[in-house]
Write an enzyme that holds these catalytic residues in place. Structure first.
Site, PDB file in Angstrom:
ATOM      1  N   GLN A   5       4.263   2.234  -9.900  1.00 34.57           N
ATOM      2  CA  GLN A   5       5.704   2.074  -9.767  1.00 34.57           C
ATOM      3  C   GLN A   5       6.102   0.749 -10.404  1.00 34.57           C
ATOM      4  O   GLN A   5       5.255  -0.096 -10.706  1.00 34.57           O
ATOM      5  CB  GLN A   5       6.136   2.074  -8.297  1.00 34.57           C
ATOM      6  CG  GLN A   5       5.682   0.834  -7.544  1.00 34.57           C
ATOM      7  CD  GLN A   5       6.213   0.736  -6.118  1.00 34.57           C
ATOM      8  OE1 GLN A   5       6.886   1.624  -5.624  1.00 34.57           O
ATOM      9  NE2 GLN A   5       5.914  -0.359  -5.447  1.00 34.57           N
ATOM     10  N   GLY A  55       8.192  -2.898   1.750  1.00 37.72           N
ATOM     11  CA  GLY A  55       7.514  -3.760   0.804  1.00 37.72           C
ATOM     12  C   GLY A  55       7.029  -2.958  -0.386  1.00 37.72           C
ATOM     13  O   GLY A  55       6.897  -1.729  -0.319  1.00 37.72           O
ATOM     14  N   CYS A  56       6.740  -3.651  -1.479  1.00 45.26           N
ATOM     15  CA  CYS A  56       6.333  -2.962  -2.704  1.00 45.26           C
ATOM     16  C   CYS A  56       4.973  -2.291  -2.548  1.00 45.26           C
ATOM     17  O   CYS A  56       4.816  -1.100  -2.867  1.00 45.26           O
ATOM     18  CB  CYS A  56       6.350  -3.923  -3.886  1.00 45.26           C
ATOM     19  SG  CYS A  56       5.525  -5.507  -3.579  1.00 45.26           S
ATOM     20  N   TYR A  57       3.978  -3.025  -2.058  1.00 46.01           N
ATOM     21  CA  TYR A  57       2.658  -2.422  -1.874  1.00 46.01           C
ATOM     22  C   TYR A  57       2.692  -1.258  -0.874  1.00 46.01           C
ATOM     23  O   TYR A  57       2.115  -0.196  -1.142  1.00 46.01           O
ATOM     24  CB  TYR A  57       1.651  -3.473  -1.399  1.00 46.01           C
ATOM     25  CG  TYR A  57       1.213  -4.473  -2.428  1.00 46.01           C
ATOM     26  CD1 TYR A  57       0.555  -4.076  -3.593  1.00 46.01           C
ATOM     27  CD2 TYR A  57       1.424  -5.838  -2.237  1.00 46.01           C
ATOM     28  CE1 TYR A  57       0.128  -5.008  -4.531  1.00 46.01           C
ATOM     29  CE2 TYR A  57       0.993  -6.774  -3.170  1.00 46.01           C
ATOM     30  CZ  TYR A  57       0.356  -6.359  -4.317  1.00 46.01           C
ATOM     31  OH  TYR A  57      -0.072  -7.282  -5.238  1.00 46.01           O
ATOM     32  N   THR A 100       5.019   0.799  -0.251  1.00 41.23           N
ATOM     33  CA  THR A 100       5.634   1.978  -0.865  1.00 41.23           C
ATOM     34  C   THR A 100       4.586   2.809  -1.590  1.00 41.23           C
ATOM     35  O   THR A 100       4.506   4.032  -1.424  1.00 41.23           O
ATOM     36  CB  THR A 100       6.757   1.556  -1.827  1.00 41.23           C
ATOM     37  OG1 THR A 100       7.795   0.912  -1.090  1.00 41.23           O
ATOM     38  CG2 THR A 100       7.343   2.758  -2.552  1.00 41.23           C
TER      39      THR A 100
END
Length: 355
Positions: A321, A151-153, A155
């Site tokens: 990011q 997931g983005c968070y 990462t």
């Protein structure tokens, strides 16, 4: 030349995959699927791809499985619960699977079913899946048949914590206090491309809101990263609160750490620089500097700043990011490069877009 398929090519992560893979020198996009856009050129849906991609969306219908087995790797840019319906048959046919949803992220079936409200379709395959964060799981990714793209968070959170957790694992005493607070912000593209009242222009512009405060599905993934993948020998209690901010793309996570007496003796700046000195996509900024989301926009780069305050016994780790690239599609391509023995940065050396 690898033959690849992208299942679900009309969302934001799907179009990012098309953008990145269209210029990758080692791949050919054989299939691009979408039921809603079947028969339409991808450039008519996304004019940014005119002159770049001549692909047409396909609805493979009953022939989906036989068509996908012609590929070397299949990317699923689909909602949760889709990839696991096809993954076992694809792996049995020798096809690699990279899922950008959550079907193969959490190793705990109980956690997956609790947070995503799905019964897992292939629990045995889940046990074999590799978590697709190359900076901490590169060796497992190399030999994996199935990748659960992070997931983005998570990462930003896991990579933001990795150096201090690893340093603490080597110490006799804890370096940080048990409580970790992660205050994270994301652009609205992280919520997807589908129409929702809460995401329309009038609702998001000049607005800033928290969500998932009582509990967010990325929390167990962050906890898994700290306690399982990084194997923290000390129990860390993580408080994670995400926010939606009025920008299209980008993510900024601020990680608050309390330092112990032992932690205050360390130079965290040096620890972070050493931990990431050989990582092509992780940039640790010089001491005293601050990252911003624009500096990584449309790139696979993740930037970290370390601020240590021994007088207050605290450290603040700042991580930025692009949520659609390093937080999604770019990371998936990075995993593909690792799986097939390509240079890890192949097809991903895009300069961030400014302004």
């Amino acid at each position: 030349m690898l033959q690849i398929a992208i299942v679900g090519g009309t969302g934001y992560t799907g179009v990012e995959l098309i953008r990145l893979l269209s210029s990758h020198p080692k791949v050919n996009i054989k299939w691009l699927t979408s039921r809603s856009e079947a028969g339409k050129p991808v450039a008519s849906t996304f004019p940014s791809l005119r002159g770049i991609s001549e692909l047409t969306y396909s609805d493979l219908g009953e022939d989906t499985l036989s068509a996908l087995t012609q590929c070397d790797v299949v990317f699923f840019a689909t909602p949760h619960g889709v990839a696991m319906q096809q993954a076992e048959a694809l792996v049995a046919a020798g096809v690699k699977v990279i899922d950008l949803a959550a079907d193969f992220r959490l190793q705990s079936l109980q956690d997956f079913e609790h947070w995503y409200k799905h019964k897992h379709a292939c629990p045995d395959l889940l046990k074999q899946a590799a978590y697709g964060l190359p900076e901490i799981n590169r060796e497992a990714i190399k030999s994996a048949s199935v990748i659960g793209n992070p997931g983005c968070y998570p990462t930003t959170a896991i990579l933001g914590l990795k150096p201090v957790i690893e340093a603490q694992n080597l110490a006799s005493d804890a370096l940080i206090e048990p409580r970790i607070i992660i205050d994270a912000k994301s652009g609205v593209s992280g919520a997807g491309r589908q129409a929702k009242l809460s995401l329309n222009y009038a609702e998001t512009t000049d607005n800033f809101s928290a969500y998932g405060v009582a509990g967010h599905r990325h929390l167990p993934e962050i906890e898994q990263g700290v306690h399982v993948l990084l194997q923290s020998k000390f129990t860390q209690n993580i408080r994670f609160v995400p926010h939606l901010v009025p920008m299209i793309r980008g993510m900024f996570s601020t990680i608050h750490l309390g330092l112990t007496e032992a932690g205050c003796q360390l130079d965290l700046q040096a620890i972070y620089e050493q931990a990431y000195k050989d990582e092509p996509f992780i940039d640790v900024l010089p001491a005293g500097e601050f990252p911003d989301t624009r500096s990584v926009r449309a790139s696979n780069r993740l930037r970290i700043a370390v601020h240590q305050n021994n007088s207050n016994k605290e450290a603040t780790i700042l991580v930025v990011q692009d949520n659609l690239v390093k937080g999604a599609a770019g990371q998936a391509v990075q995993c593909m490069n690792v799986m097939f023995g390509f240079e890890e940065s192949l097809g991903l050396n895009h300069v961030p877009v400014v302004p």
